[in-house]
Design a protein around this motif. Structure first.
Motif, short mmCIF file in Angstrom:
data_model
loop_
_atom_site.label_atom_id
_atom_site.label_comp_id
_atom_site.label_asym_id
_atom_site.label_seq_id
_atom_site.Cartn_x
_atom_site.Cartn_y
_atom_site.Cartn_z
N THR A 1 0.84 -1.19 0.00
CA THR A 1 0.00 0.00 0.00
C THR A 1 0.88 1.24 0.00
O THR A 1 2.07 1.19 0.32
N PHE A 2 0.28 2.37 -0.33
CA PHE A 2 1.02 3.63 -0.29
C PHE A 2 1.56 3.89 1.12
O PHE A 2 2.71 4.30 1.29
N ALA A 3 0.73 3.63 2.13
CA ALA A 3 1.15 3.87 3.51
C ALA A 3 2.31 2.97 3.91
O ALA A 3 3.08 3.30 4.82
N GLY A 4 2.45 1.84 3.22
CA GLY A 4 3.52 0.92 3.53
C GLY A 4 4.86 1.28 2.91
O GLY A 4 5.88 0.65 3.22
N PRO B 1 8.35 3.30 2.37
CA PRO B 1 9.23 4.04 3.29
C PRO B 1 8.92 5.53 3.23
O PRO B 1 8.49 6.06 2.19
N SER B 2 9.15 6.22 4.33
CA SER B 2 8.83 7.65 4.39
C SER B 2 9.59 8.43 3.32
O SER B 2 9.06 9.40 2.75
N GLY B 3 10.82 8.02 3.00
CA GLY B 3 11.59 8.71 1.97
C GLY B 3 10.94 8.64 0.62
O GLY B 3 10.98 9.61 -0.16
N ALA B 4 10.31 7.51 0.31
CA ALA B 4 9.62 7.36 -0.97
C ALA B 4 8.37 8.23 -1.01
O ALA B 4 8.09 8.91 -2.01
N ARG B 5 7.61 8.25 0.09
CA ARG B 5 6.40 9.07 0.13
C ARG B 5 6.75 10.57 0.05
O ARG B 5 6.06 11.33 -0.62
N THR B 6 7.80 10.95 0.72
CA THR B 6 8.23 12.36 0.67
C THR B 6 8.64 12.75 -0.74
O THR B 6 8.32 13.86 -1.21
N ALA B 7 9.33 11.87 -1.43
CA ALA B 7 9.76 12.15 -2.80
C ALA B 7 8.57 12.32 -3.74
O ALA B 7 8.58 13.17 -4.63
N ILE B 8 7.52 11.52 -3.53
CA ILE B 8 6.32 11.64 -4.36
C ILE B 8 5.65 12.99 -4.12
O ILE B 8 5.27 13.70 -5.07
N LEU C 1 -3.80 14.60 -0.28
CA LEU C 1 -4.94 14.72 0.61
C LEU C 1 -5.49 13.36 1.01
O LEU C 1 -5.89 13.14 2.16
N ARG C 2 -5.54 12.44 0.07
CA ARG C 2 -5.98 11.07 0.36
C ARG C 2 -5.46 10.16 -0.74
O ARG C 2 -5.09 10.62 -1.83
N VAL C 3 -5.42 8.87 -0.45
CA VAL C 3 -4.89 7.88 -1.39
C VAL C 3 -5.87 6.71 -1.49
O VAL C 3 -6.39 6.23 -0.47
N SER D 1 0.34 0.30 -6.61
CA SER D 1 -0.64 0.81 -7.56
C SER D 1 -1.66 1.60 -6.75
O SER D 1 -2.40 1.04 -5.94
N ALA D 2 -1.65 2.92 -6.93
CA ALA D 2 -2.49 3.77 -6.08
C ALA D 2 -2.87 5.04 -6.81
O ALA D 2 -2.18 5.50 -7.73
#
Length: 269
Positions: free
Chosen positions: A7-10, A12-19, A27-29, A41-42
């Protein structure tokens, strides 16, 4: 083996920050089911709209397909959704595409989506094959033909998508969009209609009616019967390998479709 899903929440924080550095605050996923070729896939919603995200771990054996999609995207839009970013962060290789508000194509007999899919096939056949690194059809299928010389019939300089899973075709009010270009290939122009035939049969068409639909495409009409027969046999062997000893329902259906088509081809040799 399918890529393991996350999932998107799963991430790593570095990947989410880069996105978020690419598309702004999320706002939501909506996590959506992944295909065989992607782990992430999200659909990410921001103040500016939605972005479709897909990704693989940077050490995954199929991660090269991410670069393939990035390389080919400028040559296949607007048939494909536009690529917004490609980043590698937090051990993940990530792509972001403009979101298409549509539904997966319905390939069943009589479906109103079929003319739009035919239009996408026709549009693809009109695109020049870009001068980028692509796999070659005769090499991809060489291990599945009865005679190695038969693979020569698959050679050509047309741009092919090769994965006509209906989940890779999104239907909007006016057209079909083609996604998931990781397995784009250079080869004979008739091969994409041939790949589509298998999915049509899996969706309930007879081999004859599936070939009739493909017959509306000039690219299909360029194929010799011998070459099509060789491809039908190669497809049986390919899907038998994918299915393995314990196939799931999805692979059983595709393997059965290839076998049905090959029997039809044998009866018309």
């Amino acid at each position: 083996m399918p890529a393991p899903s996350i999932t998107f929440a799963g991430l790593p924080s570095g990947a989410r920050t880069a996105i978020e550095a690419e598309i702004g605050s999320i706002l939501r996923v909506e996590d959506v089911s992944t295909g065989l070729n992607s782990s992430l896939s999200a659909l990410a919603h921001t103040a500016d709209g939605a972005v479709f995200l897909k990704g693989l771990r940077a050490d995954h054996r199929w991660v090269w397909t991410q670069q393939r999609e990035a390389d080919i995207n400028p040559y296949v839009t607007p048939l494909a959704p536009r690529l917004l970013f490609h980043v590698i962060a937090g051990g993940w290789d990530l792509l972001g595409f403009e979101a298409i508000d549509g539904h997966h194509a319905d390939y069943s007999p009589g479906s109103p989506d079929l003319p739009k899919v035919t239009g996408a096939l026709r549009e693809l056949s009109s695109l020049p094959c870009p001068d980028i690194e692509l796999r070659r059809a005769e090499q991809r299928l060489a291990g599945y033909v009865a005679d190695p010389a038969d693979a020569k019939a698959f050679a050509g300089n047309a741009l092919l998508h090769t994965d006509w899973n209906n989940h890779n075709v999104l239907i909007t009010h006016d057209r079909a969009h083609l996604v998931d270009w990781g397995w784009a290939t250079r080869g004979a122009a008739w091969l994409d209609p041939a790949h589509w035939i298998i999915w049509l049969i899996a969706a309930g068409h007879t081999p004859a009616s599936a070939e009739a639909l493909a017959g509306r495409l000039p690219a299909w009409r360029s194929a010799s019967p011998r070459a099509v027969n060789a491809f039908a046999l190669a497809s049986v062997n390919l899907w038998a390998q994918i299915a393995g000893a314990a196939p799931d329902e999805w692979t059983k259906t595709l393997l059965a479709a290839t076998k049905l088509w090959q029997r039809h081809r044998n009866g018309h040799s």
